[in-house]
Design a protein around this motif. Structure first.
Motif, PDB file in Angstrom:
ATOM      1  N   ARG A  98      34.619  38.437  43.712  1.00 35.90           N
ATOM      2  CA  ARG A  98      33.596  38.888  42.755  1.00 35.90           C
ATOM      3  C   ARG A  98      32.327  38.034  42.818  1.00 35.90           C
ATOM      4  NH1 ARG A  98      32.039  42.221  40.912  1.00 35.90           N
ATOM      5  NH2 ARG A  98      32.047  42.076  38.654  1.00 35.90           N
ATOM      6  N   HIS A 120      39.035  40.419  32.497  1.00 29.20           N
ATOM      7  CA  HIS A 120      39.359  41.515  33.425  1.00 29.20           C
ATOM      8  C   HIS A 120      40.848  41.502  33.765  1.00 29.20           C
ATOM      9  CE1 HIS A 120      35.009  40.912  34.095  1.00 29.20           C
ATOM     10  NE2 HIS A 120      35.017  42.230  34.178  1.00 29.20           N
ATOM     11  N   LYS A 280      25.633  51.088  45.570  1.00 33.14           N
ATOM     12  CA  LYS A 280      26.315  50.384  44.483  1.00 33.14           C
ATOM     13  C   LYS A 280      26.723  51.430  43.444  1.00 33.14           C
ATOM     14  CE  LYS A 280      26.802  47.128  41.072  1.00 33.14           C
ATOM     15  NZ  LYS A 280      27.830  47.880  40.344  1.00 33.14           N
ATOM     16  N   SER A 282      28.505  52.427  39.682  1.00 34.07           N
ATOM     17  CA  SER A 282      28.908  52.011  38.334  1.00 34.07           C
ATOM     18  C   SER A 282      29.668  53.159  37.694  1.00 34.07           C
ATOM     19  CB  SER A 282      27.668  51.766  37.478  1.00 34.07           C
ATOM     20  OG  SER A 282      27.320  50.434  37.458  1.00 34.07           O
ATOM     21  N   ARG A 284      31.766  54.664  34.254  1.00 36.35           N
ATOM     22  CA  ARG A 284      32.086  54.535  32.830  1.00 36.35           C
ATOM     23  C   ARG A 284      32.917  55.742  32.429  1.00 36.35           C
ATOM     24  NH1 ARG A 284      30.088  50.496  34.102  1.00 36.35           N
ATOM     25  NH2 ARG A 284      28.492  49.251  33.049  1.00 36.35           N
ATOM     26  N   GLY A 301      36.421  48.629  44.739  1.00 37.26           N
ATOM     27  CA  GLY A 301      35.953  48.031  43.488  1.00 37.26           C
ATOM     28  C   GLY A 301      37.061  47.758  42.500  1.00 37.26           C
ATOM     29  N   GLY A 302      36.699  47.760  41.232  1.00 37.42           N
ATOM     30  CA  GLY A 302      37.659  47.486  40.170  1.00 37.42           C
ATOM     31  C   GLY A 302      36.925  47.259  38.876  1.00 37.42           C
ATOM     32  N   GLY A 303      37.610  46.652  37.928  1.00 36.94           N
ATOM     33  CA  GLY A 303      36.974  46.387  36.631  1.00 36.94           C
ATOM     34  C   GLY A 303      37.911  46.736  35.501  1.00 36.94           C
ATOM     35  N   HIS A 304      37.350  47.251  34.431  1.00 29.68           N
ATOM     36  CA  HIS A 304      38.142  47.600  33.246  1.00 29.68           C
ATOM     37  C   HIS A 304      38.508  49.080  33.297  1.00 29.68           C
ATOM     38  CE1 HIS A 304      36.560  43.849  31.468  1.00 29.68           C
ATOM     39  NE2 HIS A 304      35.393  44.230  31.955  1.00 29.68           N
ATOM     40  N   ALA A 307      35.200  50.838  32.263  1.00 30.85           N
ATOM     41  CA  ALA A 307      33.942  50.366  32.863  1.00 30.85           C
ATOM     42  C   ALA A 307      34.286  49.645  34.145  1.00 30.85           C
ATOM     43  CB  ALA A 307      33.208  49.412  31.918  1.00 30.85           C
ATOM     44  N   ALA A 308      33.847  50.211  35.258  1.00 33.33           N
ATOM     45  CA  ALA A 308      34.202  49.607  36.544  1.00 33.33           C
ATOM     46  C   ALA A 308      33.030  49.718  37.507  1.00 33.33           C
ATOM     47  CB  ALA A 308      35.441  50.299  37.120  1.00 33.33           C
ATOM     48  N   GLY A 309      33.182  49.067  38.642  1.00 31.05           N
ATOM     49  CA  GLY A 309      32.127  49.114  39.652  1.00 31.05           C
ATOM     50  C   GLY A 309      32.742  49.168  41.031  1.00 31.05           C
TER      51      GLY A 309
END
Ligand code: 5GP
Ligand code: MN
Length: 336
Positions: A98, A120, A280, A282, A284, A301-304, A307-309
């Protein structure tokens, strides 16, 4: 908050402390880093913040002079600081990747004790201490907990509290997301009691939009937004040419993906921005629609959950096509 007392003890015993956070810093990474730096100073110790790249301009006002060294601008200094550190904080991220390949490599090679404080899911096993709290809305909230639960609430001040307030505001869409709990508000109350001026934070952060930025956002919504009704999916895509046309600077599209998510009948929104031949992404989503898995499975990618990217190495058009092809498998009413 796990390990609060142990973390503060590590601070008190350390000689050279570095605070790191993830690439493309957002309000929570900048806010938690500055809050942590100022807390460490209030404890009578010192630290240096080393970030992979520059602070976005809409958050510059939070800094008090030269508080952040960035790897993009001064690699040698960051490498030397990290090599000499006996304690390295890893805030608002869960794995070395990251920070980008280069600075991530510097972290892995560093001998200092690594303490992660993050929200995370699925942290990597590269930290000596890991205060991992995916149930908490922001890393900034965790820094306030660290102060409170280590018996240092009395050190809370306007200077420490302001970046932490900002980090919570930006990671929760201004207290809107389901990640906000009663505890968030209790801790916010402590910040306000200790001098944080919330109206100024909002004014300084959200009311200094550049005209070009507003035009880019208007153009994106009017011309570059597509809604797939069956999948309840909104796709916003901006090419490198679109960005150049409106003199894009870092931070100009902050929050734009949430505007797409606010459309009636939309439960997933994707913003794609093209830069240096890459895209890139994003993501949601609302409720039980999960985007971190979509990002991890398909866009590196990854994230929550909501909400991820991620990133795409295809062209912008091909990336849009790929999303459209995949969408029925992941999104729409049947997946909720
Ligand atoms: P944003 O859309 O604001 O850039 O990112 C939203 C969230 O997704 C961030 O808080 C971060 O958790 C996560 N995220 C963004 N980009 C990446 C990425 O490339 N890899 C991973 N693993 N997570 C990302
Ligand atoms: Mn965060």
């Amino acid at each position: 908050m796990k390990l609060a007392k142990e973390i503060v003890q590590s601070i008190q015993e350390a000689k050279n402390i570095v605070i790191t956070s993830h690439k493309s810093p957002d309000g929570d990474s900048i806010g938690s880093s500055l809050g942590m730096l100022r807390f460490i100073r209030a404890l009578g110790q010192d630290a240096t913040i080393c970030h992979p790249d520059a602070c976005p301009s809409f958050l510059e006002w939070l800094k008090d002079g030269d508080e952040i060294v960035d790897f993009d601008a001064d690699q040698d200094r960051v490498i030397s600081l990290m090599d000499n550190a006996d304690l390295i904080f890893c805030l608002d991220y869960n794995g070395s990747g990251r920070m980008g390949k280069d600075m991530g490599g510097v972290l892995l090679a560093a001998d200092g004790k690594k303490i992660m404080i993050d929200h995370h899911p699925y942290p990597e096993d590269i930290f000596e201490l890991s205060a991992s709290h995916p149930e908490v809305c922001s890393t900034s909230q965790l820094i306030i907990e660290l102060m409170v639960q280590s018996g240092n609430e009395k050190l809370l001040s306007q200077s420490i509290g302001t970046p932490l307030y900002l980090g919570i505001v930006t990671d929760t869409g201004s207290f809107r997301f389901s990640s906000v709990t009663a505890r968030t508000h209790v801790l916010i109350g402590k910040l306000i009691e200790n001098g944080v001026e919330q109206a100024n934070v909002h004014e300084n952060t959200f009311n200094h939009n550049r005209l070009d930025q507003m035009k880019l956002r208007g153009y994106a919504i009017a011309e570059k937004l597509e809604v797939l009704a069956d999948e309840e999916l909104a796709i916003l895509s901006l090419s490198e040419m679109d960005l150049e046309r409106f003199n894009y600077i870092k931070g100009d599209t902050e929050g734009l993906v949430n505007v797409a998510l606010s459309i009636e009948g939309v439960s997933v929104a994707i913003l794609m921005t093209e830069k240096d031949g890459k895209v890139k992404m994003s993501f949601r989503s609302m409720g039980s629609i999960v985007v971190n898995k979509f990002a991890a499975d398909n866009f590196d990618g990854g994230g929550h959950m909501n909400a991820a990217g991620g990133i795409s190495f295809l062209s912008l058009e091909e990336t849009i096509e790929k999303v459209k092809k995949l969408a029925p498998t992941y999104f729409g009413k049947t997946h909720a």
